[in-house]
Design a protein around this motif. Structure first.
Motif, PDB file in Angstrom:
ATOM      1  N   ALA A 150      -7.705   1.457   1.073  1.00 21.88           N
ATOM      2  CA  ALA A 150      -6.641   0.533   1.300  1.00 21.88           C
ATOM      3  C   ALA A 150      -7.167  -1.002   1.306  1.00 21.88           C
ATOM      4  O   ALA A 150      -6.432  -2.072   1.378  1.00 21.88           O
ATOM      5  CB  ALA A 150      -5.779   0.847   2.285  1.00 21.88           C
ATOM      6  N   SER A 151      -8.360  -1.288   2.076  1.00 18.99           N
ATOM      7  CA  SER A 151      -8.643  -2.555   2.443  1.00 18.99           C
ATOM      8  C   SER A 151      -9.153  -3.496   1.161  1.00 18.99           C
ATOM      9  O   SER A 151      -9.611  -2.999   0.236  1.00 18.99           O
ATOM     10  CB  SER A 151      -9.794  -2.266   3.292  1.00 18.99           C
ATOM     11  N   ILE A 203       0.868  -1.118   0.093  1.00 18.76           N
ATOM     12  CA  ILE A 203       0.014   0.068   0.116  1.00 18.76           C
ATOM     13  C   ILE A 203       0.940   1.313   0.014  1.00 18.76           C
ATOM     14  O   ILE A 203       2.007   1.572   0.750  1.00 18.76           O
ATOM     15  CB  ILE A 203      -0.960   0.061   1.222  1.00 18.76           C
ATOM     16  N   LEU A 204       0.557   2.257  -0.971  1.00 15.27           N
ATOM     17  CA  LEU A 204       1.241   3.444  -0.792  1.00 15.27           C
ATOM     18  C   LEU A 204       0.194   4.620  -0.868  1.00 15.27           C
ATOM     19  O   LEU A 204      -0.781   4.556  -1.500  1.00 15.27           O
ATOM     20  CB  LEU A 204       1.843   3.572  -2.193  1.00 15.27           C
ATOM     21  N   VAL A 205       0.428   5.267   0.249  1.00 14.81           N
ATOM     22  CA  VAL A 205      -0.309   6.590   0.547  1.00 14.81           C
ATOM     23  C   VAL A 205       0.617   7.849   0.115  1.00 14.81           C
ATOM     24  O   VAL A 205       1.372   8.227   1.051  1.00 14.81           O
ATOM     25  CB  VAL A 205      -0.944   6.694   1.870  1.00 14.81           C
ATOM     26  N   ARG A 222      -2.473  -1.362  -3.627  1.00 16.03           N
ATOM     27  CA  ARG A 222      -3.281  -0.355  -3.403  1.00 16.03           C
ATOM     28  C   ARG A 222      -2.631   1.169  -3.119  1.00 16.03           C
ATOM     29  O   ARG A 222      -1.587   1.152  -2.435  1.00 16.03           O
ATOM     30  CB  ARG A 222      -4.015  -0.460  -1.940  1.00 16.03           C
ATOM     31  N   ILE A 223      -3.128   2.233  -4.169  1.00 15.79           N
ATOM     32  CA  ILE A 223      -2.258   3.555  -3.896  1.00 15.79           C
ATOM     33  C   ILE A 223      -3.433   4.274  -3.891  1.00 15.79           C
ATOM     34  O   ILE A 223      -4.537   4.267  -4.331  1.00 15.79           O
ATOM     35  CB  ILE A 223      -1.549   3.703  -5.495  1.00 15.79           C
TER      36      ILE A 223
END
Length: 252
Positions: free
Chosen positions: A234-235, A84-86, A137-138
């Protein structure tokens, strides 16, 4: 709806305060291995403490492509993969609204570097490993300014955030075949960092009342409201959601 991230590795940029700090805590409290990035070393240390030492800090200017590639490579070498990248890093870099004729090339570019180029460079760095694993997930953090106009009056800020929204939609289609989702959270005005505190004070009582009156729920939001939408994107619950821009602004 139960959301957890056990076994997941997450990168959160712009995590020295505000949204980034709260987002990092949200992932850490749900079992993720969290890597936080920012140019503010002291703030990063505070975020690590806020996350009960369940986050690893990396001093990074996301506008520096070489540094981004190096940092992501280090994280991948240690973690094995990034799930995951935020892309939360952003802001106005201490600028205030001024007439267009007063804006220098550096004024313009420095805001684009952190708000738009940084999101592109970070995504570019994590994409290869996400493609190999066919999972990712981005989540990009833009702003209501990217969908309309900016309360700051800063031309580069609203332009960069609008560009980030366009980037979100483009990358959702490019990366979708590898089961990588790309979504965007567009926060409304939240008192979450020194810049927004100064902006709030500058409005004065009349301006503050007007702002609240224009919000359907008649109150300001909290960083936790933004983090909650990030957790959803992200889930696994959002596995068939991509290319979306959700305004978290109390209703306009």
């Amino acid at each position: 709806m139960k959301i957890d991230f056990d076994g997941k590795t997450v990168i959160v940029t712009g995590a020295a305060h505000g949204f980034g700090r709260t987002i990092a805590h949200g992932f850490a409290s749900r079992g993720a291995a969290v890597h936080i990035c920012d140019v503010n070393e002291a703030g990063l240390k505070e975020t690590v403490a806020f996350c009960d030492a369940k986050a690893q800090a990396h001093l990074l200017d996301v506008g520096d492509r070489t540094a981004v590639q190096r940092t992501v490579a280090v994280i991948e070498a240690n973690a094995g993969a990034i799930d995951i990248l935020v892309n939360n890093a952003g802001g106005v870099r201490g600028q205030v609204g001024r007439p267009i004729e007063e804006i220098s090339e550096m004024d313009w570019q420095t805001i684009f570097d952190v708000n738009l180029s940084g999101a592109f460079f970070m995504t570019q760095a994590v994409a290869p490993s996400m493609k190999r694993r066919k999972f990712g997930r981005i989540i990009n953090i833009s702003s209501g300014a990217g969908l309309g106009i900016s309360l700051t009056g800063i031309q580069a800020y609203t332009s960069a955030k609008a560009g980030q929204i366009g980037l979100t939609r483009q990358l959702a289609h490019e990366l979708g075949p590898w089961n990588i989702t790309v979504n965007n959270v567009a926060p409304g005005f939240v008192r979450s960092n020194p810049s927004t505190e100064r902006q709030w004070e500058a409005m004065g009582a009349e301006g503050q009342a007007k702002l609240l009156q224009n919000i359907a729920l008649k109150r300001l939001g909290l960083p936790e409201d933004i983090a909650a939408m990030v957790m959803f994107f992200a889930s696994d619950h959002a596995g068939w959601v991509s290319g979306q821009v959700i305004s978290v602004d109390g209703g306009k």
